[in-house]
Design a protein around this motif. Structure first.
Motif, mmCIF file in Angstrom:
data_model
loop_
_atom_site.group_PDB
_atom_site.id
_atom_site.type_symbol
_atom_site.label_atom_id
_atom_site.label_comp_id
_atom_site.label_asym_id
_atom_site.label_seq_id
_atom_site.Cartn_x
_atom_site.Cartn_y
_atom_site.Cartn_z
ATOM 1 N N GLU A 18 13.019 6.901 14.518
ATOM 2 C CA GLU A 18 14.115 6.085 15.044
ATOM 3 C C GLU A 18 14.183 6.161 16.566
ATOM 4 O O GLU A 18 14.376 5.146 17.240
ATOM 5 C CB GLU A 18 15.443 6.522 14.417
ATOM 6 N N SER A 19 13.988 7.354 17.110
ATOM 7 C CA SER A 19 14.016 7.532 18.559
ATOM 8 C C SER A 19 12.892 6.739 19.235
ATOM 9 O O SER A 19 13.092 6.063 20.244
ATOM 10 C CB SER A 19 13.896 9.018 18.902
ATOM 11 N N ARG A 20 11.707 6.824 18.665
ATOM 12 C CA ARG A 20 10.571 6.088 19.241
ATOM 13 C C ARG A 20 10.759 4.588 19.083
ATOM 14 O O ARG A 20 10.332 3.811 19.937
ATOM 15 C CB ARG A 20 9.265 6.572 18.625
ATOM 16 N N GLY A 21 11.414 4.161 18.017
ATOM 17 C CA GLY A 21 11.739 2.746 17.862
ATOM 18 C C GLY A 21 12.662 2.272 18.973
ATOM 19 O O GLY A 21 12.477 1.188 19.539
ATOM 20 N N LYS A 22 13.643 3.083 19.301
ATOM 21 C CA LYS A 22 14.533 2.761 20.426
ATOM 22 C C LYS A 22 13.747 2.720 21.729
ATOM 23 O O LYS A 22 13.955 1.836 22.563
ATOM 24 C CB LYS A 22 15.661 3.787 20.526
ATOM 25 N N VAL A 70 5.139 4.193 0.300
ATOM 26 C CA VAL A 70 6.478 3.702 0.026
ATOM 27 C C VAL A 70 6.367 2.189 -0.049
ATOM 28 O O VAL A 70 5.777 1.565 0.822
ATOM 29 C CB VAL A 70 7.463 4.127 1.139
ATOM 30 N N ASP A 71 6.936 1.626 -1.090
ATOM 31 C CA ASP A 71 6.768 0.185 -1.244
ATOM 32 C C ASP A 71 7.679 -0.588 -0.306
ATOM 33 O O ASP A 71 8.626 -0.052 0.272
ATOM 34 C CB ASP A 71 6.953 -0.238 -2.693
ATOM 35 N N THR A 72 7.377 -1.837 -0.159
ATOM 36 C CA THR A 72 8.112 -2.712 0.746
ATOM 37 C C THR A 72 9.582 -2.795 0.367
ATOM 38 O O THR A 72 10.442 -2.866 1.244
ATOM 39 C CB THR A 72 7.460 -4.103 0.770
ATOM 40 N N LEU A 73 9.885 -2.767 -0.914
ATOM 41 C CA LEU A 73 11.278 -2.829 -1.339
ATOM 42 C C LEU A 73 12.074 -1.653 -0.769
ATOM 43 O O LEU A 73 13.177 -1.840 -0.250
ATOM 44 C CB LEU A 73 11.366 -2.858 -2.866
ATOM 45 N N ALA A 74 11.515 -0.453 -0.829
ATOM 46 C CA ALA A 74 12.199 0.717 -0.264
ATOM 47 C C ALA A 74 12.407 0.554 1.242
ATOM 48 O O ALA A 74 13.463 0.906 1.776
ATOM 49 C CB ALA A 74 11.399 1.987 -0.553
ATOM 50 N N ASN A 75 11.428 -0.007 1.925
ATOM 51 C CA ASN A 75 11.567 -0.237 3.364
ATOM 52 C C ASN A 75 12.646 -1.274 3.658
ATOM 53 O O ASN A 75 13.410 -1.138 4.617
ATOM 54 C CB ASN A 75 10.228 -0.682 3.957
ATOM 55 N N LEU A 76 12.720 -2.321 2.833
ATOM 56 C CA LEU A 76 13.754 -3.349 3.021
ATOM 57 C C LEU A 76 15.147 -2.771 2.788
ATOM 58 O O LEU A 76 16.089 -3.098 3.516
ATOM 59 C CB LEU A 76 13.505 -4.539 2.089
ATOM 60 N N CYS A 79 16.053 -0.860 5.882
ATOM 61 C CA CYS A 79 16.374 -1.764 6.993
ATOM 62 C C CYS A 79 17.743 -2.405 6.807
ATOM 63 O O CYS A 79 18.527 -2.506 7.756
ATOM 64 C CB CYS A 79 15.310 -2.850 7.138
ATOM 65 N N ALA A 80 18.047 -2.842 5.585
ATOM 66 C CA ALA A 80 19.354 -3.453 5.320
ATOM 67 C C ALA A 80 20.472 -2.440 5.577
ATOM 68 O O ALA A 80 21.507 -2.783 6.156
ATOM 69 C CB ALA A 80 19.421 -3.976 3.887
ATOM 70 N N GLY A 81 20.256 -1.202 5.178
ATOM 71 C CA GLY A 81 21.248 -0.159 5.426
ATOM 72 C C GLY A 81 21.459 0.095 6.908
ATOM 73 O O GLY A 81 22.593 0.287 7.366
ATOM 74 N N GLN A 82 20.377 0.080 7.672
ATOM 75 C CA GLN A 82 20.486 0.271 9.122
ATOM 76 C C GLN A 82 21.238 -0.887 9.775
ATOM 77 O O GLN A 82 22.059 -0.680 10.666
ATOM 78 C CB GLN A 82 19.094 0.422 9.742
ATOM 79 N N ALA A 119 24.266 -11.045 9.109
ATOM 80 C CA ALA A 119 23.529 -12.171 8.517
ATOM 81 C C ALA A 119 22.100 -11.759 8.166
ATOM 82 O O ALA A 119 21.578 -12.144 7.109
ATOM 83 C CB ALA A 119 23.528 -13.363 9.477
ATOM 84 N N THR A 120 21.471 -10.972 9.025
ATOM 85 C CA THR A 120 20.115 -10.505 8.765
ATOM 86 C C THR A 120 20.102 -9.562 7.568
ATOM 87 O O THR A 120 19.187 -9.616 6.732
ATOM 88 C CB THR A 120 19.519 -9.824 10.008
ATOM 89 N N GLU A 121 21.115 -8.711 7.454
ATOM 90 C CA GLU A 121 21.235 -7.836 6.283
ATOM 91 C C GLU A 121 21.293 -8.671 5.004
ATOM 92 O O GLU A 121 20.603 -8.379 4.023
ATOM 93 C CB GLU A 121 22.488 -6.966 6.399
ATOM 94 N N GLU A 122 22.105 -9.733 5.011
ATOM 95 C CA GLU A 122 22.217 -10.600 3.837
ATOM 96 C C GLU A 122 20.891 -11.296 3.534
ATOM 97 O O GLU A 122 20.506 -11.444 2.376
ATOM 98 C CB GLU A 122 23.339 -11.624 4.025
ATOM 99 N N GLU A 123 20.192 -11.710 4.583
ATOM 100 C CA GLU A 123 18.879 -12.335 4.400
ATOM 101 C C GLU A 123 17.907 -11.347 3.741
ATOM 102 O O GLU A 123 17.182 -11.702 2.809
ATOM 103 C CB GLU A 123 18.327 -12.791 5.751
ATOM 104 N N LEU A 124 17.916 -10.101 4.206
ATOM 105 C CA LEU A 124 17.048 -9.083 3.619
ATOM 106 C C LEU A 124 17.421 -8.820 2.161
ATOM 107 O O LEU A 124 16.546 -8.603 1.322
ATOM 108 C CB LEU A 124 17.103 -7.778 4.412
#
Length: 178
Positions: A18-22, A70-76, A79-82, A119-124
């Motif tokens: 997360e830090s490196r993403g920032k 880790v599958d894409t669903l877990a990653n999504l 991301c939605a939680g973040q 809105a992006t969370e809902e899209e995900l």
């Protein structure tokens, strides 16, 4: 057997990713600014550092998973939680503080960013739903599909197997909303 996802090491790696993403986001903003000011070599160096940070994230992610994919669903879901947490934080804390300090314009901008996050969370969530039920590239009716690589448009119940314009595979097609 050690359980990685229940360890402090796992939590530390998540925090570092997360830090490196920032860092990547900040480097991108700084690079754009340097370019605007005519410092192209500085911008190029900042872009290179951002790419290195991205590679470091990938290495840490692989270590964190101990070889398990880790599958894409877990990653999504992550991301939605973040995005949800970000929107909540922006609305409840940041915009409120800006407004209390007399920065009405800034509070408004922060609230708009929170709306985009929501809105992006809902899209995900929609993408997650389609992925769960095997309908990411299928629909029950004729819909419009667009190749995200070249923009080719197609109509049908299923996304094309291959883009006739750029030869990209089905995974490059997205369902367009009406």
């Amino acid at each position: 057997m050690k359980v990685m996802d229940k360890s402090n090491t796992y939590e530390n790696i998540i925090k570092e990713i997360e830090s490196r993403g920032k860092n990547m986001a900040v480097l991108s903003v700084f690079s754009d600014r340097a370019r605007e000011q005519g410092y192209f070599t500085v911008a190029d160096r900042l872009d290179n550092i951002a790419r290195q940070e991205s590679e470091h994230c990938k290495v840490l992610y692989r270590i964190m998973q101990e070889g398990d994919e880790v599958d894409t669903l877990a990653n999504l879901i992550y991301c939605a939680g973040q995005l949800h947490a970000s929107a909540k934080r922006l609305k409840e804390a940041f915009a409120t503080t800006a407004r209390q300090e007399g920065f009405e314009y800034i509070a408004g901008v922060i609230e708009e960013v929170a709306k985009v996050d929501s809105a992006t969370e809902e899209e995900l969530k929609g993408v997650m739903s389609d992925l769960k039920v095997g309908k990411l590239y299928k629909d029950s009716k004729i819909v419009k599909w667009q190749c995200i690589k070249c923009g080719y448009l197609s109509h049908g119940a299923d996304a094309p197997q291959m883009c006739p314009l750029c030869s990209s595979q089905k995974g490059f097609f997205q369902k367009l909303q009406k």
